[in-house]
Enzyme design. Structure first.
Site, PDB file in Angstrom:
ATOM      1  N   ARG A 174      45.457  54.684  39.546  1.00  0.00           N
ATOM      2  CA  ARG A 174      46.931  52.986  39.353  1.00  0.00           C
ATOM      3  C   ARG A 174      48.081  53.944  38.475  1.00  0.00           C
ATOM      4  NH1 ARG A 174      42.856  52.822  41.498  1.00  0.00           N
ATOM      5  NH2 ARG A 174      40.456  52.303  41.612  1.00  0.00           N
ATOM      6  N   SER A 248      40.463  42.261  39.794  1.00  0.00           N
ATOM      7  CA  SER A 248      40.095  43.600  38.758  1.00  0.00           C
ATOM      8  C   SER A 248      41.186  43.642  37.714  1.00  0.00           C
ATOM      9  CB  SER A 248      39.544  44.910  38.918  1.00  0.00           C
ATOM     10  OG  SER A 248      38.266  44.232  40.584  1.00  0.00           O
ATOM     11  N   GLU A 344      45.242  46.476  33.901  1.00  0.00           N
ATOM     12  CA  GLU A 344      45.908  47.292  35.639  1.00  0.00           C
ATOM     13  C   GLU A 344      46.886  46.016  35.701  1.00  0.00           C
ATOM     14  OE1 GLU A 344      43.968  47.330  39.279  1.00  0.00           O
ATOM     15  OE2 GLU A 344      41.719  47.925  37.988  1.00  0.00           O
TER      16      GLU A 344
END
Length: 348
Positions: A174, A248, A344
């Site tokens: 990520r 998420s 995130e």
């Protein structure tokens, strides 16, 4: 500094622009200036205009990876360029290119319709193509970097268009160079993917294998895997059009084998996945659920009742409400498990 929409007649800059419908959490924040970008020439004109070039910039795609903690006192560049095409092939690979403004899931569907496999595990991920390399999106055993070939990006410092390959993008979990050395310096224009002609379905995640088994599919095609992923995501994740969310919200933390073993000794139900380097990825949703946050609210923000990893806007939540809930969840997971959860989305 005042920016007027008539500063550059050919650039349709709007001022005091509401971003409420341009972020999937549905946070009501205002941008000082906004420009829908459809061409490189607009970006070149932009840096030639001092009043606009000096403003802080926020590049916006689908708004699915963004937490607006306050109004943005700068220029929002909304990438709206479109286009998808096959650009080449060799014996083993098909090369396809999509403009940054294309919807990611729409692009995945297009590749499958052309008979090109490889992106099916990434079906229904929210957002646009331009954000995919920035976040190095991934799901159900596949990361974007595995299918990535190259991209072009506009450099605000020089006015040039850069071409970056996989190495230059410095992909990690990520993560990418666009969150570090190139942050605020470039904007992605388009992305080229290398899709294998003879790929095998990636069925490493139990959810996908179970879904296919339930459907009675023993030899799945790429379209079958895509349909399975869509079904799973639809059950687990709320539709942003119905309830504001950013998918998420936390990364799955990666810990050493020693730390994982110590946690497993105390919590035998711990969900973890071995990594190539010997470390382990922990399921952030499981950690959050164990702390009692699944379905729990803190003011107008909460953790989704069907998936503890998803933070939702119950209605009228501000960016600060999201920050407070995020921090409370992080604190509880750290207190109970000694594990740091990293969000995130990007906080602005």
């Amino acid at each position: 500094m005042t920016v007027h929409s008539h500063t550059i007649p050919s650039l349709p800059v709007q001022t005091t622009f509401s971003l409420r419908h341009y972020n999937t959490l549905g946070i009501d924040a205002t941008a000082r200036a906004y420009l829908s970008v459809t061409s490189i020439s607009q970006l070149q004109q932009l840096i030639a205009e001092p009043a606009l070039a000096k403003l802080p910039r926020l590049v916006l795609g689908g708004g699915s990876n963004l937490v607006l903690t306050q109004d943005f006192d700068g220029l929002v560049l909304h990438m709206c360029n479109l286009g998808m095409q096959k650009v080449g092939e060799d014996d083993d690979t098909v090369y396809v290119r999509a403009a940054a403004g294309e919807n990611w899931h729409g692009f995945v569907r297009w590749t499958l319709a052309q008979g090109f496999a490889g992106l099916e595990n990434l079906s229904l991920i929210p957002g646009n193509v331009g954000a995919a390399p920035i976040q190095n999106i991934g799901a159900y055993g596949v990361e974007m970097q595995e299918r990535f070939h190259s991209l072009t990006a506009f450099d605000f410092n020089t006015g040039n268009v850069l071409t970056l390959d996989r190495t230059a993008c410095a992909f990690a979990y990520r993560d990418s160079v666009f969150k570090h050395a190139l942050r605020d310096r470039v904007v992605v224009l388009d992305v080229t993917f290398a899709l294998p002609k003879h790929s095998q379905p990636v069925l490493a995640y139990a959810d996908v294998a179970h879904e296919l088994h339930t459907l009675g599919i023993k030899v799945p095609t790429a379209n079958d895997v895509s349909a399975a992923v869509i079904a799973i995501r639809t059950r687990k994740l709320p539709d942003p059009a119905v309830i504001g969310n950013a998918g998420s919200f936390f990364k799955n933390p990666i810990v050493t084998a020693m730390q994982r073993d110590a946690l497993f000794a105390q919590h035998p139900q711990l969900v973890s996945y071995p990594q190539p380097d010997g470390r382990f990825k922990l399921a952030a949703g499981w950690l959050i659920d164990q702390c009692g946050w699944k379905g729990k609210n803190l003011g107008p923000a909460g953790m989704y009742e069907k998936q503890a990893l998803v933070l939702v806007n119950r209605g009228g939540a501000t960016g600060q409400d999201i920050v407070r809930l995020s921090q409370a969840v992080q604190d509880d997971v750290m207190h109970r498990f000694g594990v740091n959860l990293e969000p995130e989305p990007i906080f602005i």
